[in-house]
Design a protein around this motif. Structure first.
Motif, PDB file in Angstrom:
ATOM      1  N   ALA A 248      -2.536   3.662  -7.662  1.00 31.43           N
ATOM      2  CA  ALA A 248      -2.946   5.016  -7.251  1.00 31.43           C
ATOM      3  C   ALA A 248      -3.116   5.905  -8.482  1.00 31.43           C
ATOM      4  O   ALA A 248      -4.026   6.740  -8.541  1.00 31.43           O
ATOM      5  N   GLU A 249      -2.231   5.713  -9.470  1.00 28.77           N
ATOM      6  CA  GLU A 249      -2.258   6.532 -10.690  1.00 28.77           C
ATOM      7  C   GLU A 249      -3.403   6.140 -11.621  1.00 28.77           C
ATOM      8  O   GLU A 249      -3.844   6.914 -12.457  1.00 28.77           O
ATOM      9  N   GLY A 250      -3.809   4.872 -11.517  1.00 33.16           N
ATOM     10  CA  GLY A 250      -4.814   4.353 -12.448  1.00 33.16           C
ATOM     11  C   GLY A 250      -4.187   3.824 -13.729  1.00 33.16           C
ATOM     12  O   GLY A 250      -4.869   3.644 -14.738  1.00 33.16           O
ATOM     13  N   THR A 251      -2.860   3.560 -13.712  1.00 28.71           N
ATOM     14  CA  THR A 251      -2.179   3.102 -14.934  1.00 28.71           C
ATOM     15  C   THR A 251      -1.846   1.613 -14.902  1.00 28.71           C
ATOM     16  O   THR A 251      -1.170   1.114 -15.802  1.00 28.71           O
TER      17      THR A 251
ATOM     18  N   MET B  77      13.818  11.261  -0.885  1.00 27.82           N
ATOM     19  CA  MET B  77      14.118  11.971  -2.139  1.00 27.82           C
ATOM     20  C   MET B  77      12.948  12.842  -2.605  1.00 27.82           C
ATOM     21  O   MET B  77      13.047  13.506  -3.630  1.00 27.82           O
ATOM     22  N   GLY B  78      11.814  12.770  -1.890  1.00 29.21           N
ATOM     23  CA  GLY B  78      10.641  13.553  -2.284  1.00 29.21           C
ATOM     24  C   GLY B  78      10.027  13.067  -3.588  1.00 29.21           C
ATOM     25  O   GLY B  78       9.500  13.861  -4.382  1.00 29.21           O
ATOM     26  N   CYS B  79      10.070  11.757  -3.828  1.00 27.41           N
ATOM     27  CA  CYS B  79       9.524  11.194  -5.080  1.00 27.41           C
ATOM     28  C   CYS B  79       8.001  11.310  -5.098  1.00 27.41           C
ATOM     29  O   CYS B  79       7.350  11.298  -4.051  1.00 27.41           O
ATOM     30  N   ASP B  80       7.450  11.366  -6.302  1.00 26.39           N
ATOM     31  CA  ASP B  80       5.995  11.307  -6.404  1.00 26.39           C
ATOM     32  C   ASP B  80       5.588   9.985  -7.042  1.00 26.39           C
ATOM     33  O   ASP B  80       6.419   9.149  -7.409  1.00 26.39           O
ATOM     34  N   MET B  81       4.283   9.850  -7.191  1.00 25.62           N
ATOM     35  CA  MET B  81       3.667   8.637  -7.719  1.00 25.62           C
ATOM     36  C   MET B  81       4.308   8.177  -9.032  1.00 25.62           C
ATOM     37  O   MET B  81       4.651   7.012  -9.204  1.00 25.62           O
ATOM     38  N   SER B  82       4.490   9.142  -9.971  1.00 27.54           N
ATOM     39  CA  SER B  82       5.023   8.757 -11.286  1.00 27.54           C
ATOM     40  C   SER B  82       6.486   8.359 -11.195  1.00 27.54           C
ATOM     41  O   SER B  82       6.937   7.492 -11.945  1.00 27.54           O
ATOM     42  N   ASP B  83       7.260   8.993 -10.285  1.00 24.44           N
ATOM     43  CA  ASP B  83       8.662   8.585 -10.135  1.00 24.44           C
ATOM     44  C   ASP B  83       8.733   7.089  -9.849  1.00 24.44           C
ATOM     45  O   ASP B  83       9.594   6.376 -10.368  1.00 24.44           O
TER      46      ASP B  83
ATOM     47  N   LYS C 107       0.855  -1.199   0.000  1.00 21.10           N
ATOM     48  CA  LYS C 107       0.000   0.000   0.000  1.00 21.10           C
ATOM     49  C   LYS C 107       0.885   1.241   0.000  1.00 21.10           C
ATOM     50  O   LYS C 107       1.755   1.388   0.859  1.00 21.10           O
ATOM     51  N   ALA C 108       0.652   2.100  -1.008  1.00 18.80           N
ATOM     52  CA  ALA C 108       1.426   3.344  -1.078  1.00 18.80           C
ATOM     53  C   ALA C 108       0.478   4.516  -0.882  1.00 18.80           C
ATOM     54  O   ALA C 108      -0.641   4.519  -1.409  1.00 18.80           O
TER      55      ALA C 108
END
Ligand code: NAD
Length: 468
Positions: A454-457, A426-432, A393-394
């Motif tokens: 989470a992204e729906g991809t 590193m402050g990464c986001d979902m797409s990273d 879970k993210a």
């Protein structure tokens, strides 16, 4: 009288790291330890021996389930002396290694129990030896919390240190406390053949973690152990001839039962009140914690404190990082403890790990977040190793998409959680995370899949919502 520039009290992961880093930075260092070997609770009676026994448990359990793979092994014959010897050999190798590293760095190691006399002196308890220091790092850790109403004087009532000694394999064992220690020791004794009953005061095992992250483990132990009682308290424990008689208070638990052995694992208490730190002017709270600033300095300018004694979470990897900060500040470096997160791991079967914020912390703080949950039943690698119960879970900030937290339950969750910990730092986001190519088929893919959920991809499952 011995004089030293830097005195480190306690040689656990915090203490020896502080001593070694301070020595590497050119300081003359003395390390005091009361136990006969270096390494503290972690190496001697904690993380390391428990991991050795957990590996033994894993081998037993894997062999037991190998028939599902078309291979059948005979029931294991357990040589408890052999199991104990293997554990001791690993511990001795590591504690001996620390001793050798201390020697190589010319850190002076003194055996004894240090108590403060003033802000520049300690004495060795029971002797007239006095050690004078310029700077001191307190790393005296914590001890098992013992409720006085439990009969610990009876050898059948154990704390985690006693349980790791592996004196025997009890037929019926009660584990009081469904925290990390209780669950890890239950994993070991269950594999060795004990019938386990677990009792936990809270409404879930590992109450600090999110419920959905501990659920796969909970379901497994509910099936395997004789009983797991939640919302239940042990009200009385008495030593009888036939065993330890335990009385319970809880909706599902019986009024009382008798066990061959009981393990009490209800937390640890910091050792701050045992070292006369007040004689040095150091403030200690009534539970025994010593407050520091982010440079690990106490209220007394030349005295630092690190590890379990400065607060939760009581984890070796927090202590080692604080240790480096203290040693570097003493050496004139401009540094501080600025970690954004400290990961937690229960080395159970399956493992449970979490880092950053939990979902319940975010809800409580009113933070708006997106969540991606990936069930391992859709992971080819997890199914290939015969496991389908895991979950990743993210949690991401709803506006910026930055990762806020992650929880994993499944094989090697403790190793897998490092990716999310680094992502938080590193402050990464979902797409990273979703766009980082993870090797296939690996369990590490489940982290990327949680971000894709989470992204729906996601394509390996139906996406919970379409990508905007
Ligand atoms: P804990 O605080 O993690 O868990 C104790 C549990 O006992 C809690 O869930 C609590 O609700 C329950 N409890 C308290 N009183 C009770 C009662 N009277 N009856 C039934 N349940 C009761 O403590 P622990 O498991 O003893 O671990 C101590 C410390 O050591 C923790 O800080 C832990 O993080 C650390 N530790 C870490 C690891 C690891 O990193 N893998 C391993 C072992 C220990």
């Amino acid at each position: 009288m011995i004089k030293t520039k830097v005195l480190v009290i306690g040689s656990g992961p915090g203490g020896y790291t502080a001593a070694f880093r301070a020595a590497d930075l050119g300081n003359e260092v003395t390390l005091i330890e009361s136990h006969k070997t270096l390494g503290g609770v972690c190496l001697n009676v904690g993380c390391i021996p428990s991991k050795s026994l957990l590996h033994t448990a894993e081998v037993i359990n894997e062999a037991k389930h190998a028939n599902e793979l078309g291979v059948t092994f005979k029931s294991p014959k357990i040589d408890i002396d052999g199991v104990r010897k293997n554990k001791e050999a690993i511990v001795n190798k590591l504690t001996g290694g620390i001793q050798a590293l201390a020697k190589a760095r010319k850190v002076k190691v003194i055996s004894g129990y240090a108590k403060f006399l003033s802000k520049n002196q300690v004495s060795l308890d029971g002797t007239d030896e006095v050690i004078e220091f310029e700077q001191c790092i307190i790393a005296t850790g914590s001890r098992v919390t013992k409720f006085p109403m439990f009969p610990f004087e009876d050898k059948r009532v154990m704390d985690s240190t006693d349980a790791l000694m592996l004196d025997d394999i009890p037929k019926r064992m009660l584990v009081v406390g469904g925290g990390i220690i209780g669950l890890e020791m239950a994993t070991i004794y269950d594999a060795l053949g004990s019938e386990i009953t677990m009792v936990e005061l809270g409404n879930q095992i590992i109450p600090v973690a999110d419920k959905d992250i501990v659920t796969p483990l909970f379901k497994k132990i509910k099936k395997t152990y004789a009983n797991v009682f939640l919302n239940t308290k042990v009200t009385k424990m008495t030593a009888a001839k036939k065993g330890i008689k335990v009385q319970f208070e809880g909706k599902d638990a019986p009024e009382s039962d008798i066990f061959d052995k009981v393990l009490v694992a209800v937390g640890r208490t910091p050792n701050g009140l045992l070292i006369d730190a007040e004689k040095a002017g150091v403030n200690i709270d009534k539970s025994g914690f010593i407050a520091t600033n982010n440079q690990m300095k106490t209220n007394v300018d030349n005295i630092f404190a690190i590890g379990d004694i400065v607060g939760q979470p009581m984890l070796a990897h927090k202590a080692t990082h604080e240790a480096k900060v203290a040693a570097e500040v003493i050496s004139g470096k401009k540094t501080g403890f600025n970690a954004l997160t400290i990961p937690s791991v229960a080395y159970t079967d399956p493992e449970v790990a979490w880092t950053g914020k939990t979902e319940k912390e975010l809800i409580e703080a009113g933070v708006k977040f997106d969540k991606g949950v990936f069930p391992w039943a859709a992971s080819g690698r997890s199914l290939s190793i015969g496991r389908s119960e895991g979950v990743s879970k993210a949690l991401f900030d709803a506006e910026s998409g930055k990762i806020l937290g992650m929880g994993i339950c499944g094989n090697h969750a403790g190793d897998l959680i490092s990716e999310a910990t680094l992502a938080i730092e590193m402050g990464c986001d979902m797409s990273d995370i979703a766009l980082t190519i993870h090797a296939h088929p690996t369990l590490s893919e489940t982290t990327a899949f949680a971000a894709e959920m989470a992204e729906g991809t996601i394509t390996d499952l139906m996406p919970p919502r379409k990508k905007k």
